[in-house]
Design a protein around this motif. Structure first.
Motif, short mmCIF file in Angstrom:
data_model
loop_
_atom_site.label_atom_id
_atom_site.label_comp_id
_atom_site.label_asym_id
_atom_site.label_seq_id
_atom_site.Cartn_x
_atom_site.Cartn_y
_atom_site.Cartn_z
N VAL A 151 0.86 -1.18 0.00
CA VAL A 151 0.00 0.00 0.00
C VAL A 151 0.90 1.23 0.00
O VAL A 151 1.94 1.24 0.67
CB VAL A 151 -0.90 0.02 1.25
CG1 VAL A 151 -1.81 1.24 1.25
CG2 VAL A 151 -1.71 -1.27 1.33
N LEU A 155 5.27 4.83 2.85
CA LEU A 155 4.85 6.21 3.11
C LEU A 155 5.97 7.16 2.68
O LEU A 155 7.01 7.25 3.33
CB LEU A 155 4.55 6.36 4.60
CG LEU A 155 3.87 7.62 5.10
CD1 LEU A 155 2.64 7.95 4.26
CD2 LEU A 155 3.48 7.45 6.56
N LEU A 174 -3.54 -0.44 8.31
CA LEU A 174 -2.50 -1.44 8.07
C LEU A 174 -2.51 -2.50 9.16
O LEU A 174 -2.35 -3.70 8.89
CB LEU A 174 -1.12 -0.77 8.02
CG LEU A 174 0.07 -1.68 7.76
CD1 LEU A 174 0.04 -2.21 6.32
CD2 LEU A 174 1.39 -0.93 8.01
N LEU A 216 6.25 -1.14 7.86
CA LEU A 216 6.22 0.27 7.48
C LEU A 216 7.55 0.68 6.86
O LEU A 216 8.61 0.42 7.42
CB LEU A 216 5.94 1.15 8.70
CG LEU A 216 6.03 2.67 8.49
CD1 LEU A 216 4.97 3.15 7.50
CD2 LEU A 216 5.90 3.40 9.83
N HIS A 267 2.10 -4.36 3.47
CA HIS A 267 3.10 -3.39 3.91
C HIS A 267 2.65 -2.01 3.47
O HIS A 267 1.86 -1.87 2.53
CB HIS A 267 4.47 -3.72 3.30
CG HIS A 267 5.16 -4.87 3.97
ND1 HIS A 267 6.50 -4.84 4.28
CD2 HIS A 267 4.71 -6.08 4.36
CE1 HIS A 267 6.85 -5.99 4.85
NE2 HIS A 267 5.78 -6.77 4.90
N LEU A 268 3.18 -0.98 4.14
CA LEU A 268 2.85 0.41 3.82
C LEU A 268 4.11 1.18 3.47
O LEU A 268 5.07 1.21 4.25
CB LEU A 268 2.15 1.10 4.99
CG LEU A 268 1.89 2.60 4.85
CD1 LEU A 268 0.99 2.89 3.65
CD2 LEU A 268 1.27 3.17 6.13
N LEU A 294 -3.94 5.48 8.00
CA LEU A 294 -3.38 4.42 7.18
C LEU A 294 -2.66 3.39 8.04
O LEU A 294 -2.73 2.18 7.78
CB LEU A 294 -2.41 5.01 6.16
CG LEU A 294 -2.92 5.19 4.73
CD1 LEU A 294 -1.83 5.76 3.84
CD2 LEU A 294 -3.42 3.87 4.17
#
Length: 371
Positions: free
Chosen positions: A194, A223, A213, A246, A220-221, A209
């Motif tokens: 994501v 950013l 998550l 993350l 996984h995120l 978010l």
């Protein structure tokens, strides 16, 4: 035509990078003055051959900036001054007026309740409206912002809409770039990633978010961005037990050394914008250009267009559990790229520059007729 662009700062941000993208498409010689923070975009502009001067303002009430700006404008042989962002507008328009050079302003960040991440109040609204009268035109980056300006009391005839633009070629999906970027991030080829892009500030609501998550096992995120909320987001990730899922690569540009925003978008499987409000929503348009399914909670760039031009984008709830359900649907369906919708071509940077050039020409023509 010789134009002076005045901007509050030149760190990595939407307005700052939009200015850099516009300049090569404008039929004019352009110089830039930054009031504060001559950051990475100042370096990039200089590499592009643009003259950038740092005024060195010490704060919003550093009134010494006004006579200094006035001298720069008066002595520079400029035909037009173009201001960007709140502080540059409230200082740049009076300076241009005193130097007897016509000015226009672009309003990049006016929300319903915030401007440039700060709460709106009577004082900053009154100052904005007072100085707006000293310019010749105010450019809104979306129909939504134009409506907000009218509601503030800016006369209809002074408002022009010139949307932000992108160079879609830079964001075209590249499978090899996806592989390289994922390897750099230590993200496996089959991991559902994501993504989000923006300054790490409260208004972007990236905490939502993270909470989504935590309710989306296996995802996984990524950013992309930096800002004052970074430590708070890292702390929240630890509390939620998602630190290992993350990825925070920091602020990145659209070109230069990797990782770049186009490369990071290529690595993602779905893009999410959780902003409380936006003036435009450029990152969402860039995501669509990269062929990413795009979820958003507020995005005038997409909401101002007919639905058939924004296929692949969808407005969603900001509730973490509901957002997690949306993400789970994409995981279940499998990660696939989409064909960039018509909105991407609609927001072509050359088209935006052409609209802006017409405003420049009209402003100079009307100024000449008054002389």
């Amino acid at each position: 035509m010789k134009i002076l662009h005045i901007i509050t700062g030149l760190g990595i941000g939407g307005a700052e990078q939009q200015l850099r993208m516009l300049l090569p498409h404008l039929p004019a010689r352009s110089d830039v003055v930054t009031l504060t923070h001559p950051g990475p975009v100042a370096v990039q502009l200089r590499e592009d051959g643009v003259t950038v001067e740092h005024l060195g303002m010490r704060g919003n009430r550093d009134l010494r900036a006004l006579p200094r700006l006035t001298r720069i404008i008066a002595n520079g042989g400029y035909d037009l001054v173009h201001t960007h962002l709140y502080r540059a507008c409230v200082y740049g328009r009076p300076a241009a007026y005193l130097a007897r050079v016509p000015a226009i302003a672009t309003e990049h960040s006016l929300g319903s309740h915030h401007m440039e991440g700060r709460p709106l109040n009577r004082g900053n609204r009154a100052l904005y409206l007072l100085t707006e009268r000293l310019g010749r035109a105010t450019v809104a980056v979306s129909d939504t912002v134009a409506t907000r300006l009218r509601e503030w009391g800016v006369p209809e005839q002074r408002i022009h809409v010139v949307p932000n633009g992108i160079d879609a070629r830079r964001f075209r999906y590249d499978a090899a770039r996806r592989q390289r970027t994922r390897a750099r991030l230590s993200v496996g080829p089959d991991t559902f990633l994501v993504g989000a892009v923006g300054r790490l500030v409260p208004g972007k609501r990236f905490d939502l978010l993270l909470r989504a998550l935590a309710e989306t096992p296996g995802a996984h995120l990524l950013l992309v961005g930096d800002g004052p909320e970074r430590l708070a987001l890292e702390k929240l990730a630890a509390e939620l037990g998602v630190t290992d899922r993350l990825h925070l690569p920091g602020a990145c540009g659209t070109d230069g050394p990797e990782p770049t925003v186009p490369g990071l978008l290529a690595a993602m499987d779905v893009f999410v914008s959780t902003s409380r409000e936006e003036a435009f929503g450029l990152a969402a348009v860039e995501a669509l250009a990269a062929g990413l399914p795009t979820l958003h909670t507020a995005c005038p760039a997409l909401e101002d267009l007919p639905a058939h031009q924004t296929e692949g984008a969808r407005r969603v709830s900001s509730h973490p559990t509901l957002l997690a359900r949306e993400l789970t649907r994409y995981i279940t369906a499998g990660a696939t790229r989409i064909t960039p919708p018509a909105a991407v071509a609609h927001y072509d940077i050359a088209r935006s520059a052409d609209r802006l050039t017409h405003i420049y020409d009209d402003t100079l023509r009307r100024t000449s007729s008054r002389s």
